[in-house]
Design a protein around this motif. Structure first.
Motif, short mmCIF file in Angstrom:
data_model
loop_
_atom_site.label_atom_id
_atom_site.label_comp_id
_atom_site.label_asym_id
_atom_site.label_seq_id
_atom_site.Cartn_x
_atom_site.Cartn_y
_atom_site.Cartn_z
N PHE A 445 0.82 -1.07 0.00
CA PHE A 445 0.07 -0.08 -0.02
C PHE A 445 0.83 1.20 0.03
CE2 PHE A 445 -2.73 3.39 1.88
CZ PHE A 445 -3.63 3.31 1.34
N LYS A 446 1.82 1.29 1.15
CA LYS A 446 2.89 2.54 0.91
C LYS A 446 3.42 2.53 -0.50
CE LYS A 446 3.19 2.38 5.98
NZ LYS A 446 3.53 1.67 6.69
N LEU A 447 4.12 1.31 -0.93
CA LEU A 447 4.70 1.27 -1.94
C LEU A 447 4.12 2.02 -3.10
CD1 LEU A 447 7.86 0.11 -3.12
CD2 LEU A 447 6.16 -1.62 -4.02
N LEU A 448 2.96 1.69 -3.29
CA LEU A 448 2.25 1.98 -4.59
C LEU A 448 1.61 3.39 -4.28
CD1 LEU A 448 0.26 -1.46 -4.97
CD2 LEU A 448 2.14 -0.49 -6.55
N THR A 449 1.66 4.02 -3.05
CA THR A 449 1.13 5.48 -2.81
C THR A 449 1.94 6.22 -3.68
OG1 THR A 449 0.46 4.70 -0.66
CG2 THR A 449 0.87 7.26 -1.04
N GLN A 450 3.36 5.97 -3.98
CA GLN A 450 4.38 6.53 -4.87
C GLN A 450 4.90 6.06 -5.89
OE1 GLN A 450 6.50 8.45 -1.07
NE2 GLN A 450 6.19 10.26 -2.55
N PRO A 451 4.06 5.68 -6.79
CA PRO A 451 4.63 4.64 -7.83
C PRO A 451 5.90 5.21 -8.90
CG PRO A 451 2.62 5.50 -8.78
CD PRO A 451 2.78 6.10 -7.22
N TYR A 452 5.82 6.50 -8.68
CA TYR A 452 6.83 7.21 -9.65
C TYR A 452 8.14 7.36 -9.04
CZ TYR A 452 2.92 7.71 -12.91
OH TYR A 452 1.78 7.68 -13.75
N THR A 453 8.14 7.17 -7.61
CA THR A 453 9.26 7.46 -6.64
C THR A 453 9.97 6.29 -6.43
OG1 THR A 453 8.02 9.16 -5.98
CG2 THR A 453 9.92 8.86 -4.66
N HIS A 454 11.43 6.24 -6.65
CA HIS A 454 12.19 5.17 -6.12
C HIS A 454 12.20 5.07 -4.62
CE1 HIS A 454 16.45 3.31 -6.19
NE2 HIS A 454 15.43 2.11 -5.85
N GLN A 455 12.09 4.03 -4.07
CA GLN A 455 11.71 3.82 -2.67
C GLN A 455 12.59 2.64 -2.07
OE1 GLN A 455 7.41 4.27 -1.34
NE2 GLN A 455 7.29 4.27 -3.63
N PRO A 456 13.91 2.75 -2.25
CA PRO A 456 14.85 1.87 -1.93
C PRO A 456 14.63 1.21 -0.32
CG PRO A 456 16.03 3.89 -1.77
CD PRO A 456 14.76 4.16 -2.45
N ASP A 457 14.12 2.07 0.29
CA ASP A 457 13.84 1.05 1.82
C ASP A 457 12.49 0.25 1.76
OD1 ASP A 457 15.93 2.76 2.65
OD2 ASP A 457 14.82 4.36 3.45
N LEU A 458 11.68 0.38 1.01
CA LEU A 458 10.77 -0.22 1.01
C LEU A 458 10.41 -1.41 -0.06
CD1 LEU A 458 7.12 2.06 1.07
CD2 LEU A 458 7.93 0.22 2.76
N GLU A 459 10.80 -1.32 -1.36
CA GLU A 459 11.03 -1.97 -2.23
C GLU A 459 11.73 -3.41 -2.04
OE1 GLU A 459 12.78 0.09 -5.90
OE2 GLU A 459 14.36 -1.38 -5.82
N HIS A 460 11.30 -4.39 -2.79
CA HIS A 460 11.77 -5.74 -2.90
C HIS A 460 12.13 -5.85 -4.19
CE1 HIS A 460 9.50 -7.30 1.10
NE2 HIS A 460 10.39 -6.34 1.22
N ALA A 461 13.12 -6.72 -4.59
CA ALA A 461 13.47 -7.16 -5.91
C ALA A 461 12.42 -7.67 -6.62
CB ALA A 461 14.62 -8.11 -5.93
N ALA A 462 11.59 -8.30 -5.99
CA ALA A 462 10.43 -9.08 -6.64
C ALA A 462 9.15 -7.94 -7.39
CB ALA A 462 9.56 -10.03 -5.81
N ASP A 463 9.37 -6.89 -6.61
CA ASP A 463 8.43 -5.82 -7.03
C ASP A 463 8.73 -5.30 -8.62
OD1 ASP A 463 7.52 -5.80 -4.61
OD2 ASP A 463 8.65 -4.16 -3.90
N LEU A 464 9.99 -5.27 -8.93
CA LEU A 464 10.40 -4.65 -10.09
C LEU A 464 10.44 -5.54 -11.47
CD1 LEU A 464 13.52 -3.16 -8.58
CD2 LEU A 464 11.21 -2.03 -8.78
N ALA A 465 9.99 -6.94 -11.33
CA ALA A 465 10.28 -7.95 -12.27
C ALA A 465 9.08 -8.97 -12.31
CB ALA A 465 11.42 -8.52 -12.41
N PRO A 466 8.76 -9.40 -13.49
CA PRO A 466 7.89 -10.25 -13.72
C PRO A 466 8.60 -11.76 -12.99
CG PRO A 466 9.03 -10.32 -15.84
CD PRO A 466 9.50 -9.19 -14.91
N LEU A 467 7.78 -12.61 -12.96
CA LEU A 467 8.10 -14.01 -12.20
C LEU A 467 9.03 -14.49 -13.27
CD1 LEU A 467 4.89 -15.64 -10.76
CD2 LEU A 467 6.95 -14.40 -9.43
N ALA A 468 9.87 -15.28 -13.18
CA ALA A 468 10.81 -16.12 -14.16
C ALA A 468 9.96 -16.69 -14.98
CB ALA A 468 11.72 -17.02 -13.48
#
Ligand code: AMP
Ligand code: MG
Length: 480
Positions: A445-468
């Protein structure tokens, strides 16, 4: 909060008044406090959000009601539908003076439930909660939600799931299908209904010589713009039936929606859509078809002697759909690409990029971020057809060469989200929530509040890519 009562001004044939039926063992899920504040909820009201979001507390001075409507589902006339598992529980004035509907989804059976149980399950409530929030933060007109609650009540779907309720907000719950119901079952109500729609949602049309035509054109153009934004963000609604599109062009009734990951225009997120009617690439033409169905329901408003002229006028309104859609889509795509939209080759160059994403099966959102960050080598390493890629890069640089590149780069940043709600992200949050842990949902919820802003403290690697690509996709169907 400031309650206003618009819908109850309509003829009672159009709704059924009833109270919400709470679930057993209601518990807090998540609360969108910022939205509650927008809607002028006092501190005391905010403290009671669990009660409001579980149907245990009703809104003073508003008799909750189920709306009746009809619709075309998967292209077929479906007859009467209506709110089968949700109630309009209040209409509020937000802090900008705009009217906002509050709709409690999962509030029990109504006269329009047909074979359904009137309930919603935690899984689909979480998906709708996060998706509405994500779209709003991206700048796509959409319903949203104040919050949701879960419960200990078991609900049967493909398996047993927890019952839940979502207190949804939308600028309107009047659907294209409302007009279809009126024409079929109570045509005498049409003129008054249309008048109210104009007065509530498009008052600027009242000053026009032909308010109904102006209204039709506005609905058509707003829908075209919404669809263009869906396409730009890779959003597939999944069930674009006429009862799931409203008259204000804001996204409504999420079910088997999805944000596209690997770029596949013929992608079907909805596993119940066996014929691919609602694939990503079909959305503009399906919206056009839905609006064509809709304008036909306005024809009875014309006097007999003016019918033919009125039909022609309505069809001229519908003709605005395509140019409106294209303008919004082309401008948005050029902004995402960092290309000047006035340049004659920009759109074709953008199409070359999309062709690469399609043939190389690259992730839509991630590839635009790589383009924005000028990660040429990373992009190139993912391609098999290097000739195609190198040709694109050459053309791309040639177009940008004599332009204000700072300006174009700044636009890219505003148009390319780093975070979208990927199906596997929602799924991880759902699984934790079903086990009683809402922390992952809160993080998303917090991460998606600012979708255009890089949030290194909140993001996980899996948020940035599709599943293999060797992992099975998450199956999403109409069952919710
Ligand atoms: P949807 O495609 O989810 O927008 O739903 C289509 C129609 O089915 C609407 O009239 C809904 O109110 C109704 N509906 C969907 N699920 C249920 C349910 N579990 N119980 C009663 N009605 C439902
Ligand atoms: Mg619906």
């Amino acid at each position: 909060m400031k309650i206003i009562s618009q819908y109850t001004q309509l003829n009672p044939k159009l709704y059924h008044q009833q109270a919400a039926q709470p679930l057993t063992g209601a518990q807090a899920g998540h609360f969108n406090q910022a939205l509650a504040e927008e809607l002028q909820w006092s501190e005391q009201e905010q403290q009671q959000w669990v009660k409001y979001c579980s149907g245990q507390k009703s809104f003073a001075d508003f008799p909750s009601l189920a709306m009746v409507y009809a619709g075309h589902q998967f292209g077929q006339w479906a007859g009467q539908l209506g709110d089968g598992r949700g109630l309009l529980v209040a209409q509020l004035q937000d802090r900008h003076g705009k009217t906002v509907d509050l709709h409690l989804k999962g509030a029990g059976k109504t006269p329009y439930s047909r074979m359904g149980d009137g309930r919603a399950v935690l899984r689909s409530v979480i998906r709708e909660y996060l998706a509405g929030h994500a779209l709003n933060a991206l700048g796509v007109p959409s319903s949203n939600a104040i919050g949701f609650t879960t419960s200990t009540q078991a609900i049967q779907r493909e398996k047993i799931e927890s019952g839940a309720m979502l207190l949804r907000t939308a600028d309107s719950h009047i659907r294209l299908g409302h007009f279809e119901w009126i024409n079929q079952y109570a045509p005498e109500l049409l003129a008054d209904f249309v008048e109210h729609c104009i007065q509530w949602h498009y008052p600027e049309c009242l000053d026009e010589e032909q308010p109904v035509l102006a209204f039709a054109e506005h609905v058509i153009c707003r829908t075209a713009k919404m669809i263009a934004l869906w396409q730009l963000h890779g959003f597939a609604h999944g069930v674009m039936n006429t009862d799931n599109l409203n008259i204000t062009g804001s996204t409504l009734d999420f079910g088997p929606f999805g944000f596209m990951e690997r770029f596949r225009p013929n992608w079907i997120n909805n596993h119940s859509d066996h014929h691919g009617r609602y694939t990503y690439q079909q959305q503009p033409s399906v919206a056009h078809w839905n609006l064509w169905v809709w304008i036909n329901n306005l024809i009875p408003l014309a006097q007999a002697s003016e019918k033919e002229k009125f039909k022609q006028d309505l069809s001229n309104c519908l003709a605005q759909f395509e140019p409106t859609f294209l303008e919004c889509y082309q401008q948005g795509l050029c902004a995402k690409m960092g290309l000047p939209h006035f340049h004659k080759d920009s759109f074709q160059c953008a199409m070359s990029f999309l062709n690469i994403l399609q043939s190389e099966q690259l992730d839509y959102t991630q590839s635009f971020i790589r383009l924005q960050e000028k990660q040429w080598q990373v992009l190139r390493d993912d391609c098999l057809n290097l000739h195609q890629f190198d040709q694109f890069v050459e053309q791309y640089h040639a177009i940008r060469q004599n332009q204000d590149q700072h300006q174009l780069d700044a636009e890219m940043k505003q148009h390319n989200p780093r975070y979208i709600l990927r199906n596997h992200m929602a799924q991880t949050a759902i699984q934790a929530a079903e086990a009683g842990d809402f922390s992952e949902l809160d993080r998303l919820f917090k991460l998606l509040t600012q979708p255009y802003t890089h949030q290194p403290d909140l993001e996980h690697a899996a948020d940035l890519a599709p599943l293999a690509s060797d992992q099975a996709e998450i199956s999403v169907s109409c069952s919710s």
